[in-house]
Design an enzyme around this catalytic site. Sequence first.
Site, PDB file in Angstrom:
ATOM      1  NE  ARG A 190      -2.631  91.725  12.697  1.00  0.00           N
ATOM      2  CZ  ARG A 190      -3.715  91.599  13.452  1.00  0.00           C
ATOM      3  NH1 ARG A 190      -4.849  92.208  13.082  1.00  0.00           N
ATOM      4  NH2 ARG A 190      -3.711  90.883  14.566  1.00  0.00           N
ATOM      5  CE  LYS A 214      -2.275  88.398  10.988  1.00  0.00           C
ATOM      6  NZ  LYS A 214      -1.204  87.788  11.802  1.00  0.00           N
ATOM      7  CG  HIS A 287       4.354  94.478  12.844  1.00  0.00           C
ATOM      8  ND1 HIS A 287       3.083  94.272  12.353  1.00  0.00           N
ATOM      9  CD2 HIS A 287       4.479  93.626  13.899  1.00  0.00           C
ATOM     10  CE1 HIS A 287       2.485  93.336  13.049  1.00  0.00           C
ATOM     11  NE2 HIS A 287       3.292  92.929  13.994  1.00  0.00           N
ATOM     12  NE  ARG A 290      -0.211  94.720  15.256  1.00  0.00           N
ATOM     13  CZ  ARG A 290      -1.530  94.562  15.395  1.00  0.00           C
ATOM     14  NH1 ARG A 290      -2.338  95.536  15.054  1.00  0.00           N
ATOM     15  NH2 ARG A 290      -2.031  93.441  15.887  1.00  0.00           N
ATOM     16  CG  HIS A 313      -2.946  90.877  19.598  1.00  0.00           C
ATOM     17  ND1 HIS A 313      -2.208  91.545  20.546  1.00  0.00           N
ATOM     18  CD2 HIS A 313      -2.258  91.027  18.431  1.00  0.00           C
ATOM     19  CE1 HIS A 313      -1.134  92.074  19.991  1.00  0.00           C
ATOM     20  NE2 HIS A 313      -1.146  91.771  18.710  1.00  0.00           N
ATOM     21  CE1 TYR A 322       3.746  95.262  20.945  1.00  0.00           C
ATOM     22  CE2 TYR A 322       1.762  93.999  21.383  1.00  0.00           C
ATOM     23  CZ  TYR A 322       2.666  94.537  20.497  1.00  0.00           C
ATOM     24  OH  TYR A 322       2.482  94.365  19.148  1.00  0.00           O
TER      25      TYR A 322
END
Length: 349
Positions: A190, A214, A287, A290, A313, A322
């Site tokens: 990210r 994250k 993004h 990504r 994730h 995806y």
Amino acid sequence: MLTDDFLAWIAGVRRYSERTCEIYSDVLKEFMEFLSGYTADGSSCIGNAPATETLAKLLTVSVIRDYEYSLSEERKLSGRTVNQHLSVISSFCRWLMGQGLLRTNPVKLVSRPRCSKRMPVFFRKESMEEYFNASAPAADTESLQQLESAAGALHDGSPRSSSAWKFAAELYDRRLRRMIVSMLFETGMRRAEMISLKIGSVDYGRSIIKVHGKGDKMREIPMTSALSEEISLYLKAAETIAGRERAAAEPLLITLGGAELYPVFVDRAVKRELGQVDGITGRKSPHVLRHTLATELLNDGSDLYSIKEMLGHSSLAATQVYTHNTIEKLKKVYTNAHPRAKRGGKNGD
């Protein structure tokens, strides 16, 4: 104020990113302004927000429904944005419950607007190859040598209007912009994760990059030999620009002035770099790079779990989006190759 205490908690305890904290703050500010209209009189408000005892009484299902109606019907916000607001308020209510100020979470009883799934946008493999081939000179050894020769103008007091200063600055800017795109595309990290990288985050011996993601989670992303070499050359260029050796705890990527990168800088760099490729149209953002990596990995046969770990994730469901692109590709292959599909599904020859 309760909202300030909550924001301090998500930043300090939950360690949410700066951008996420900004979103939470903006949503709660709007919600508190909305609630101020429900107070009996202005005296019960503190800075446009209801007092503690009033707030607990106002957080009901009917009020939350009114707020949802205001967002979707009066302000005409998208279902995705309305859901974001409700999610923030729900988190705030759960925190209030933990503080003993609220008995139940009213947001759980409010139906959320449906949102159509937004399919990931990605760049074609050929377009990315075109970009990297065209921008290769900006990242090679010869360009570094030119930068080192011209770097004296950056540190000897030469005016910024001098040709030597401008040449050195342009060489570094080109290398930095290319480095940003390379890092985002080849690792899938990210934007905020890339900005937070330190020089010591790169482990050349193990060929990995340590990423602080994250939720304060750490993960390791493999890097190719090409990326490893490009980072190494970039760091030499950065030290030339800084005019000194840099420590492992310092930011990996820095501006011409030696400062840490910031979100808008990264966005502009990506847009400028990819805007040079005719085959790359539409939104050009970190993004999307990504998304492009994830799509390429799936198309090349990588399993979802490995991609999930690489992208950081929290759940496999976030990665499964995806698969849409690979399913569409499979449909085309099926239609072109399957005997019955070519005949329109009819029996016989």
